[in-house]
Write a protein that holds these residues in place. Structure first.
Motif, PDB file in Angstrom:
ATOM      1  N   UNK A  50      53.020  52.801  44.842  1.00 31.97           N
ATOM      2  CA  UNK A  50      52.701  51.778  45.815  1.00 31.97           C
ATOM      3  C   UNK A  50      51.282  51.647  46.281  1.00 31.97           C
ATOM      4  N   UNK A  51      50.474  52.764  46.037  1.00 35.74           N
ATOM      5  CA  UNK A  51      48.968  52.427  46.372  1.00 35.74           C
ATOM      6  C   UNK A  51      48.367  51.664  45.267  1.00 35.74           C
ATOM      7  N   UNK A  52      48.807  51.912  43.991  1.00 29.43           N
ATOM      8  CA  UNK A  52      48.219  51.052  42.846  1.00 29.43           C
ATOM      9  C   UNK A  52      48.687  49.935  42.979  1.00 29.43           C
ATOM     10  N   UNK A  53      50.143  49.407  43.308  1.00 30.64           N
ATOM     11  CA  UNK A  53      50.655  48.155  43.266  1.00 30.64           C
ATOM     12  C   UNK A  53      49.991  47.218  44.233  1.00 30.64           C
ATOM     13  N   UNK A  54      49.735  48.050  45.584  1.00 27.38           N
ATOM     14  CA  UNK A  54      49.192  47.260  46.780  1.00 27.38           C
ATOM     15  C   UNK A  54      47.599  46.922  46.414  1.00 27.38           C
ATOM     16  N   UNK A  55      46.841  47.836  45.866  1.00 25.49           N
ATOM     17  CA  UNK A  55      45.570  47.543  45.824  1.00 25.49           C
ATOM     18  C   UNK A  55      45.106  46.594  44.492  1.00 25.49           C
ATOM     19  N   UNK A  56      45.885  46.544  43.590  1.00 26.00           N
ATOM     20  CA  UNK A  56      45.834  45.547  42.507  1.00 26.00           C
ATOM     21  C   UNK A  56      46.344  44.195  42.841  1.00 26.00           C
ATOM     22  N   UNK A  57      47.399  44.240  43.303  1.00 21.96           N
ATOM     23  CA  UNK A  57      47.899  42.934  43.704  1.00 21.96           C
ATOM     24  C   UNK A  57      47.117  42.358  44.697  1.00 21.96           C
ATOM     25  N   UNK A  58      46.574  42.860  45.786  1.00 23.14           N
ATOM     26  CA  UNK A  58      45.594  42.486  46.848  1.00 23.14           C
ATOM     27  C   UNK A  58      44.427  41.968  46.645  1.00 23.14           C
ATOM     28  N   UNK A  59      43.833  42.596  45.302  1.00 24.93           N
ATOM     29  CA  UNK A  59      42.466  42.113  45.061  1.00 24.93           C
ATOM     30  C   UNK A  59      42.449  41.252  43.851  1.00 24.93           C
ATOM     31  N   UNK A  60      43.719  40.728  43.447  1.00 29.49           N
ATOM     32  CA  UNK A  60      43.532  39.868  42.244  1.00 29.49           C
ATOM     33  C   UNK A  60      43.071  38.451  42.873  1.00 29.49           C
ATOM     34  N   UNK A  61      42.191  37.955  42.174  1.00 31.15           N
ATOM     35  CA  UNK A  61      41.774  36.361  42.653  1.00 31.15           C
ATOM     36  C   UNK A  61      42.604  35.400  42.260  1.00 31.15           C
ATOM     37  N   UNK A  62      43.152  35.514  41.047  1.00 31.42           N
ATOM     38  CA  UNK A  62      44.182  34.457  40.495  1.00 31.42           C
ATOM     39  C   UNK A  62      45.552  34.733  40.691  1.00 31.42           C
ATOM     40  N   UNK A  63      46.081  34.345  41.633  1.00 35.58           N
ATOM     41  CA  UNK A  63      47.334  34.465  42.166  1.00 35.58           C
ATOM     42  C   UNK A  63      48.337  33.568  41.091  1.00 35.58           C
ATOM     43  N   UNK A  64      49.251  34.341  40.241  1.00 38.79           N
ATOM     44  CA  UNK A  64      49.950  33.376  39.398  1.00 38.79           C
ATOM     45  C   UNK A  64      51.433  33.099  39.775  1.00 38.79           C
ATOM     46  N   UNK A  65      52.308  32.758  38.849  1.00 35.96           N
ATOM     47  CA  UNK A  65      53.596  32.531  38.880  1.00 35.96           C
ATOM     48  C   UNK A  65      54.440  33.715  38.477  1.00 35.96           C
ATOM     49  N   UNK A  66      55.717  33.520  38.434  1.00 34.04           N
ATOM     50  CA  UNK A  66      56.616  34.443  37.670  1.00 34.04           C
ATOM     51  C   UNK A  66      56.283  35.125  36.470  1.00 34.04           C
ATOM     52  N   UNK A  68      53.301  35.386  35.037  1.00 33.40           N
ATOM     53  CA  UNK A  68      51.915  35.895  34.961  1.00 33.40           C
ATOM     54  C   UNK A  68      51.724  37.220  34.235  1.00 33.40           C
ATOM     55  N   UNK A  69      51.276  37.110  32.990  1.00 31.21           N
ATOM     56  CA  UNK A  69      51.144  38.398  32.303  1.00 31.21           C
ATOM     57  C   UNK A  69      50.176  39.310  32.951  1.00 31.21           C
ATOM     58  N   UNK A  70      49.060  39.047  33.496  1.00 31.14           N
ATOM     59  CA  UNK A  70      48.302  39.954  34.510  1.00 31.14           C
ATOM     60  C   UNK A  70      49.146  41.089  35.496  1.00 31.14           C
ATOM     61  N   UNK A  71      50.072  40.167  36.062  1.00 30.14           N
ATOM     62  CA  UNK A  71      50.811  40.690  37.223  1.00 30.14           C
ATOM     63  C   UNK A  71      51.782  41.759  36.536  1.00 30.14           C
ATOM     64  N   UNK A  72      52.223  41.463  35.224  1.00 24.15           N
ATOM     65  CA  UNK A  72      53.241  42.446  34.621  1.00 24.15           C
ATOM     66  C   UNK A  72      52.177  43.541  34.113  1.00 24.15           C
ATOM     67  N   UNK A  74      49.719  44.684  35.421  1.00 22.24           N
ATOM     68  CA  UNK A  74      49.151  45.480  36.716  1.00 22.24           C
ATOM     69  C   UNK A  74      50.603  46.447  36.790  1.00 22.24           C
ATOM     70  N   UNK A  75      51.788  45.858  37.022  1.00 16.02           N
ATOM     71  CA  UNK A  75      52.780  46.649  37.124  1.00 16.02           C
ATOM     72  C   UNK A  75      53.169  47.613  36.269  1.00 16.02           C
ATOM     73  N   UNK A  76      52.933  47.525  34.831  1.00 16.70           N
ATOM     74  CA  UNK A  76      53.074  48.373  33.831  1.00 16.70           C
ATOM     75  C   UNK A  76      52.004  49.743  34.152  1.00 16.70           C
ATOM     76  N   UNK A  77      50.780  49.350  34.667  1.00 17.35           N
ATOM     77  CA  UNK A  77      49.753  50.303  34.723  1.00 17.35           C
ATOM     78  C   UNK A  77      49.878  51.083  35.815  1.00 17.35           C
ATOM     79  N   UNK A  78      50.642  50.723  36.854  1.00 18.66           N
ATOM     80  CA  UNK A  78      51.005  51.279  37.896  1.00 18.66           C
ATOM     81  C   UNK A  78      52.090  52.219  37.919  1.00 18.66           C
ATOM     82  N   UNK A  79      53.140  51.736  36.860  1.00 22.28           N
ATOM     83  CA  UNK A  79      54.162  53.007  36.769  1.00 22.28           C
ATOM     84  C   UNK A  79      53.528  53.926  35.715  1.00 22.28           C
ATOM     85  N   UNK A  80      52.785  53.665  34.863  1.00 20.41           N
ATOM     86  CA  UNK A  80      52.224  54.776  33.872  1.00 20.41           C
ATOM     87  C   UNK A  80      51.407  55.630  34.737  1.00 20.41           C
ATOM     88  N   UNK A  81      50.772  55.235  35.582  1.00 22.07           N
ATOM     89  CA  UNK A  81      49.805  56.227  36.296  1.00 22.07           C
ATOM     90  C   UNK A  81      50.888  56.853  37.165  1.00 22.07           C
TER      91      UNK A  81
END
Length: 97
Positions: A50-66, A68-72, A74-81
């Motif tokens: 939850x911490x990593x997801x919130x921090x990464x999502x909140x700090x991203x400058x370019x909000x993309x659509x469904x 968006x590979x950058x968002x995916x 981030x999710x993979x990184x948060x799950x791995x951590x």
């Protein structure tokens, strides 16, 4: 406002410090309540995710659509951590801590 801008992210250092402090408090409270490192490691997986997801999502400058590979990424990184935290608890448990 103090911020750190890196590779498409703008981290607000005040909010990041506050979020890290909250995560640290959650860890300390969980450590007091749970003495077993295996259970503690598995219990901390959700707050770390939850911490990593919130921090990464909140700090991203370019909000993309469904798709968006950058968002995916981030999710993979948060799950791995989060899984690494659980594995660390498992390894500490095997060592006898």
């Amino acid at each position: 406002m103090t911020s750190l801008k890196k590779r498409g992210y703008r981290f607000d250092l005040r909010r990041l410090s506050l979020a890290t402090l909250v995560l640290g408090c959650v860890f300390l409270l969980a450590r007091i309540a749970i003495r077993d490192s295996l259970t503690l490691g598995y219990a901390m997986m959700i707050p770390v995710y939850a911490f990593l997801s919130a921090v990464l999502e909140g700090s991203r400058l370019d909000k993309g659509g469904r798709w968006n590979m950058q968002a995916w990424g981030e999710t993979i990184f948060a799950i791995a951590a989060a899984m690494a935290v659980g594995y660390l608890g498992y390894r500490l448990w095997l060592l006898g801590y």
